[in-house]
Enzyme design. Structure first.
Site, PDB file in Angstrom:
ATOM      1  N   GLN A 128       0.827  -1.221   0.000  1.00 38.03           N
ATOM      2  CA  GLN A 128       0.000   0.000   0.000  1.00 38.03           C
ATOM      3  C   GLN A 128       0.856   1.265   0.000  1.00 38.03           C
ATOM      4  O   GLN A 128       0.383   2.336  -0.362  1.00 38.03           O
ATOM      5  CB  GLN A 128      -0.940   0.019   1.217  1.00 38.03           C
ATOM      6  CG  GLN A 128      -1.988  -1.089   1.189  1.00 38.03           C
ATOM      7  CD  GLN A 128      -2.921  -1.008   2.394  1.00 38.03           C
ATOM      8  OE1 GLN A 128      -2.611  -1.548   3.441  1.00 38.03           O
ATOM      9  NE2 GLN A 128      -4.042  -0.324   2.244  1.00 38.03           N
ATOM     10  N   GLU A 173      -5.028  -7.874   5.542  1.00 32.80           N
ATOM     11  CA  GLU A 173      -3.642  -7.478   5.208  1.00 32.80           C
ATOM     12  C   GLU A 173      -2.915  -8.587   4.455  1.00 32.80           C
ATOM     13  O   GLU A 173      -2.138  -8.317   3.543  1.00 32.80           O
ATOM     14  CB  GLU A 173      -2.875  -7.098   6.475  1.00 32.80           C
ATOM     15  CG  GLU A 173      -3.488  -5.993   7.327  1.00 32.80           C
ATOM     16  CD  GLU A 173      -3.896  -4.763   6.550  1.00 32.80           C
ATOM     17  OE1 GLU A 173      -3.254  -4.439   5.533  1.00 32.80           O
ATOM     18  OE2 GLU A 173      -4.882  -4.126   6.956  1.00 32.80           O
ATOM     19  N   CYS A 225     -10.702   0.223   3.545  1.00 32.13           N
ATOM     20  CA  CYS A 225      -9.306   0.020   3.152  1.00 32.13           C
ATOM     21  C   CYS A 225      -8.686   1.372   2.832  1.00 32.13           C
ATOM     22  O   CYS A 225      -9.278   2.156   2.100  1.00 32.13           O
ATOM     23  CB  CYS A 225      -9.245  -0.893   1.927  1.00 32.13           C
ATOM     24  SG  CYS A 225      -7.563  -1.217   1.355  1.00 32.13           S
ATOM     25  N   HIS A 244      -3.643  -8.364   0.953  1.00 34.48           N
ATOM     26  CA  HIS A 244      -2.882  -7.304   0.275  1.00 34.48           C
ATOM     27  C   HIS A 244      -1.549  -7.818  -0.256  1.00 34.48           C
ATOM     28  O   HIS A 244      -1.157  -7.523  -1.384  1.00 34.48           O
ATOM     29  CB  HIS A 244      -2.594  -6.135   1.234  1.00 34.48           C
ATOM     30  CG  HIS A 244      -3.654  -5.083   1.248  1.00 34.48           C
ATOM     31  ND1 HIS A 244      -4.084  -4.426   0.108  1.00 34.48           N
ATOM     32  CD2 HIS A 244      -4.375  -4.547   2.264  1.00 34.48           C
ATOM     33  CE1 HIS A 244      -5.020  -3.548   0.428  1.00 34.48           C
ATOM     34  NE2 HIS A 244      -5.223  -3.605   1.743  1.00 34.48           N
TER      35      HIS A 244
HETATM   36 CO    CO Z   1      -6.627  -2.587   2.823  1.00 37.25          CO
END
Ligand code: CO
Length: 161
Positions: A52, A133, A90, A136
């Site tokens: 991210q 997570e 998110c 992700h």
């Molecule tokens: Co997220």
């Protein structure tokens, strides 16, 4: 210093991240983790994965129910048959909410920042956040798990991951 969240169409959010070598000399792990915590808190989130912020590594952090987690090379060892539905947020998709079904508890394994391997059972919001997570770093976002529901931005600030 806080880090920049990459835009939602960034390649790094949609590809499987590489295993992380905590002993890698060209990586300042402590600085990265410190800056990730600052970024997560400033953004009002409870979890943040390395991709991210543009880092393609199997690493995420979370602060859930007063507990800080730094999870390196994490995995799920066992997941419950029982599931829960929750509208997730998110940080990479501000203002979006997705109703996602996930196992209610998970037994997980990960390395800590000091290189210790942890085996723990998580439930409730800690289990939920860990699974979000982990997705992700596998290049999976909550939009791959469900359909976005319309919610006003101000309702979505407290539990973004
Ligand atoms: Co997220």
């Amino acid at each position: 210093m806080s880090l920049e969240l990459v835009p939602e169409d960034s390649k790094v959010l949609h590809e499987r991240c590489e295993p992380f070598n905590p002993r890698s000399p060209d990586f300042n792990l402590e600085m990265l983790v410190t800056e990730m915590f600052i970024t997560m808190k400033q953004s009002g989130g409870i979890g943040l994965a390395a991709p991210q912020v543009g880092v393609n590594k199997r690493l995420f952090i979370m602060t859930v129910e007063g507990e800080d987690f730094i999870c390196i090379n994490p995995s799920i060892v066992k997941a419950s048959k029982e599931t829960d539905f929750l509208a997730e947020g998110c940080l990479s998709f501000p203002g979006k909410r997705v109703l996602v079904e996930r196992p209610s508890w998970v037994r997980v394994r990960y390395q800590t920042i000091t290189g210790i391997t942890k085996n723990v059972r998580l439930r409730g919001m800690q289990a939920r956040c860990f699974q979000h997570e982990l997705d992700h770093i596998n290049g999976v976002t909550f939009l791959d798990r469900g359909k976005a529901i319309d919610v006003a931005l101000q309702h979505s600030r407290s539990q973004d991951q």
